[in-house]
Structure formats: C-alpha cells, structure tokens
Motif scaffolding. Structure first.
Motif, PDB file in Angstrom:
ATOM      1  N   ASN A   1       0.813  -1.214   0.000  1.00 23.34           N
ATOM      2  CA  ASN A   1       0.000   0.000   0.000  1.00 23.34           C
ATOM      3  C   ASN A   1       0.848   1.268   0.000  1.00 23.34           C
ATOM      4  N   VAL A   2       1.872   1.287  -0.861  1.00 21.35           N
ATOM      5  CA  VAL A   2       2.732   2.459  -1.012  1.00 21.35           C
ATOM      6  C   VAL A   2       2.284   3.220  -2.254  1.00 21.35           C
ATOM      7  N   SER A   3       2.112   4.522  -2.128  1.00 22.67           N
ATOM      8  CA  SER A   3       1.726   5.375  -3.240  1.00 22.67           C
ATOM      9  C   SER A   3       2.908   6.257  -3.620  1.00 22.67           C
ATOM     10  N   ILE A   4       3.287   6.216  -4.906  1.00 23.80           N
ATOM     11  CA  ILE A   4       4.418   6.999  -5.401  1.00 23.80           C
ATOM     12  C   ILE A   4       3.891   7.964  -6.454  1.00 23.80           C
ATOM     13  N   GLY A   5       4.098   9.253  -6.222  1.00 23.19           N
ATOM     14  CA  GLY A   5       3.575  10.290  -7.098  1.00 23.19           C
ATOM     15  C   GLY A   5       4.317  10.420  -8.414  1.00 23.19           C
ATOM     16  N   GLN A   6       3.733  11.220  -9.303  1.00 25.46           N
ATOM     17  CA  GLN A   6       4.292  11.467 -10.631  1.00 25.46           C
ATOM     18  C   GLN A   6       5.671  12.114 -10.531  1.00 25.46           C
ATOM     19  N   ARG A   7       6.509  11.784 -11.523  1.00 24.02           N
ATOM     20  CA  ARG A   7       7.839  12.380 -11.678  1.00 24.02           C
ATOM     21  C   ARG A   7       8.728  12.206 -10.450  1.00 24.02           C
ATOM     22  N   THR A   8       8.532  11.142  -9.720  1.00 24.05           N
ATOM     23  CA  THR A   8       9.357  10.838  -8.560  1.00 24.05           C
ATOM     24  C   THR A   8      10.501   9.929  -8.988  1.00 24.05           C
ATOM     25  N   VAL A   9      11.673  10.169  -8.416  1.00 25.51           N
ATOM     26  CA  VAL A   9      12.861   9.374  -8.713  1.00 25.51           C
ATOM     27  C   VAL A   9      13.347   8.740  -7.414  1.00 25.51           C
ATOM     28  N   ILE A  10      13.361   7.407  -7.388  1.00 28.34           N
ATOM     29  CA  ILE A  10      13.885   6.668  -6.241  1.00 28.34           C
ATOM     30  C   ILE A  10      15.004   5.789  -6.784  1.00 28.34           C
ATOM     31  N   GLU A  11      16.239   6.143  -6.451  1.00 22.89           N
ATOM     32  CA  GLU A  11      17.416   5.425  -6.948  1.00 22.89           C
ATOM     33  C   GLU A  11      18.375   5.166  -5.795  1.00 22.89           C
ATOM     34  N   VAL A  12      17.941   4.335  -4.861  1.00 24.68           N
ATOM     35  CA  VAL A  12      18.753   3.981  -3.698  1.00 24.68           C
ATOM     36  C   VAL A  12      18.497   2.536  -3.309  1.00 24.68           C
ATOM     37  N   ASP A  13      19.336   2.044  -2.439  1.00 25.72           N
ATOM     38  CA  ASP A  13      19.109   0.763  -1.785  1.00 25.72           C
ATOM     39  C   ASP A  13      18.294   1.045  -0.520  1.00 25.72           C
ATOM     40  N   GLY A  14      17.817  -0.007   0.132  1.00 25.35           N
ATOM     41  CA  GLY A  14      17.144   0.169   1.408  1.00 25.35           C
ATOM     42  C   GLY A  14      15.753  -0.396   1.444  1.00 25.35           C
ATOM     43  N   ALA A  15      14.855   0.315   2.122  1.00 26.13           N
ATOM     44  CA  ALA A  15      13.487  -0.177   2.307  1.00 26.13           C
ATOM     45  C   ALA A  15      12.520   0.985   2.465  1.00 26.13           C
ATOM     46  N   ILE A  16      11.324   0.775   1.949  1.00 28.98           N
ATOM     47  CA  ILE A  16      10.204   1.695   2.128  1.00 28.98           C
ATOM     48  C   ILE A  16       9.103   0.879   2.801  1.00 28.98           C
ATOM     49  N   GLY A  17       8.641   1.334   3.952  1.00 31.86           N
ATOM     50  CA  GLY A  17       7.656   0.584   4.721  1.00 31.86           C
ATOM     51  C   GLY A  17       6.263   0.613   4.110  1.00 31.86           C
ATOM     52  N   ASP A  18       5.351  -0.062   4.773  1.00 27.57           N
ATOM     53  CA  ASP A  18       3.957  -0.132   4.346  1.00 27.57           C
ATOM     54  C   ASP A  18       3.260   1.218   4.530  1.00 27.57           C
ATOM     55  N   TYR A  19       2.217   1.452   3.755  1.00 21.53           N
ATOM     56  CA  TYR A  19       1.307   2.597   3.881  1.00 21.53           C
ATOM     57  C   TYR A  19       1.981   3.956   3.703  1.00 21.53           C
ATOM     58  N   CYS A  20       3.039   4.017   2.915  1.00 24.60           N
ATOM     59  CA  CYS A  20       3.729   5.293   2.704  1.00 24.60           C
ATOM     60  C   CYS A  20       3.095   6.072   1.561  1.00 24.60           C
ATOM     61  N   LEU A  21       3.067   7.390   1.730  1.00 23.82           N
ATOM     62  CA  LEU A  21       2.612   8.304   0.694  1.00 23.82           C
ATOM     63  C   LEU A  21       3.828   9.105   0.244  1.00 23.82           C
ATOM     64  N   ILE A  22       4.174   8.990  -1.023  1.00 22.01           N
ATOM     65  CA  ILE A  22       5.323   9.705  -1.570  1.00 22.01           C
ATOM     66  C   ILE A  22       4.794  10.642  -2.644  1.00 22.01           C
ATOM     67  N   GLY A  23       4.934  11.935  -2.425  1.00 22.62           N
ATOM     68  CA  GLY A  23       4.354  12.952  -3.294  1.00 22.62           C
ATOM     69  C   GLY A  23       5.017  13.054  -4.652  1.00 22.62           C
ATOM     70  N   ARG A  24       4.534  14.008  -5.426  1.00 22.44           N
ATOM     71  CA  ARG A  24       5.066  14.263  -6.773  1.00 22.44           C
ATOM     72  C   ARG A  24       6.452  14.894  -6.705  1.00 22.44           C
ATOM     73  N   GLY A  25       7.282  14.523  -7.664  1.00 25.70           N
ATOM     74  CA  GLY A  25       8.578  15.166  -7.816  1.00 25.70           C
ATOM     75  C   GLY A  25       9.549  14.924  -6.685  1.00 25.70           C
ATOM     76  N   VAL A  26       9.350  13.871  -5.924  1.00 27.80           N
ATOM     77  CA  VAL A  26      10.272  13.517  -4.836  1.00 27.80           C
ATOM     78  C   VAL A  26      11.517  12.879  -5.435  1.00 27.80           C
ATOM     79  N   GLN A  27      12.673  13.137  -4.815  1.00 26.09           N
ATOM     80  CA  GLN A  27      13.914  12.478  -5.209  1.00 26.09           C
ATOM     81  C   GLN A  27      14.514  11.811  -3.983  1.00 26.09           C
ATOM     82  N   ILE A  28      14.693  10.508  -4.066  1.00 27.04           N
ATOM     83  CA  ILE A  28      15.361   9.753  -3.008  1.00 27.04           C
ATOM     84  C   ILE A  28      16.590   9.155  -3.686  1.00 27.04           C
ATOM     85  N   VAL A  29      17.744   9.752  -3.428  1.00 26.24           N
ATOM     86  CA  VAL A  29      18.944   9.460  -4.211  1.00 26.24           C
ATOM     87  C   VAL A  29      20.158   9.261  -3.316  1.00 26.24           C
ATOM     88  N   GLY A  30      21.136   8.544  -3.857  1.00 24.55           N
ATOM     89  CA  GLY A  30      22.374   8.298  -3.129  1.00 24.55           C
ATOM     90  C   GLY A  30      23.222   9.539  -3.001  1.00 24.55           C
TER      91      GLY A  30
END
Length: 155
Positions: A18-47
């Motif tokens: 139940n993870v929601s990832i918004g438009q134009r989001t970039v996730i380029e890392v190792d690791g973990a994203i837990g349950d029920y997360c809301l990730i907005g538009r244009g987010v960058q999760i980067v090394g």
C-alpha cells in the motif's frame, strides 16, 4: 506508481504494501520503504556517494560508480511505515526516516528523522511530533501491525 517515475536500486530496495508513489518521482537507492507510505510528486530519493570524488587523476564521470563496488551504509535509505513525504522532497542516501514521520513539501533530508516527527526545511528539521503523547504513538504503531487487508477495508 505515478507517470514518469523511476524506481531502481543497485544493491536492493524493498517496497512495502500500500505504497503510493507520485508522478515524476525518482527513487534510486538501496534500502526499504515501509507499508502505507505516501510519496508525493517530484520527490527524489537518491544516493550521496554514487560516484567516487577522491580518485586522484580520474574525472568523477569515470570514477568508481556505486554499482561497481560493494554496498555501503550511505547507499541506503530506510523509510518506516506510514510515512508521508510531501511533494518535491529530496532525501539523500544514508538516512533513516522513522515510522509515522511527515516530511513537508520541499524539505531536503540530510540526516535521520525521528519516528512521528514532522520535519520541514533545508536541511530538514523536526518542528513537532505527529501525536501529542507517547501513548498515542505506541497505540498507532500497534495498529499499523494489523494485517494490511484489514486496514485497506477501513478506507
């Protein structure tokens, strides 16, 4: 996952239920994203150490790349369950976002955010807690452990 979003990892990324990832989001890392997360538009999760910067005589464009070496802690981002990441947030590698945290739009996260902290700014800093008491935080954490099918039926 939103349109024009990218999700990739060199050494491994676990994404919960139940993870929601918004438009134009970039996730380029190792690791973990837990349950029920809301990730907005244009987010960058980067090394933060994707290319070596200390190899004498080698341009950074040709230096050791994250995929050509073993994983290090700075390659990973750990995001707890029930986290809300507002639009345009940037999270750098090596960071842990605690369960239930809220990251305000445009925040730049360079260090760990405590569970249930509400963080804003550049660099992000916790301005208050999501719930008033430890008892409420504990009760919420306990409720998160319910089977995901039970929680999704409540909405």
């Amino acid at each position: 996952m939103g349109n024009d979003s990218t999700l990739s990892s060199v050494h491994g990324l676990r994404v919960g239920h139940n993870v929601s990832i918004g438009q134009r989001t970039v996730i380029e890392v190792d690791g973990a994203i837990g349950d029920y997360c809301l990730i907005g538009r244009g987010v960058q999760i980067v090394g933060r150490v994707d290319h070596s910067i200390d190899e004498v005589g080698i341009p950074m464009a040709f230096s050791t790349w994250v995929g050509d070496r073993p994983a290090v802690p700075q390659d990973a981002v750990q995001i707890g369950s029930d986290v809300w990441i507002g639009g345009g947030v940037i999270i750098l590698g090596g960071v842990t976002i605690g369960e239930g945290a809220v990251l305000g739009a445009g925040a730049v996260v360079t260090h760990d955010i405590e569970p249930y902290g509400i963080a804003v700014g550049n660099p992000a800093r916790v301005i208050r807690k999501r719930f008033d008491s430890d008892a409420q935080r504990h009760a919420h954490s306990t409720a998160l452990r319910v089977d995901s099918s039970d929680v999704s039926d409540k909405g």
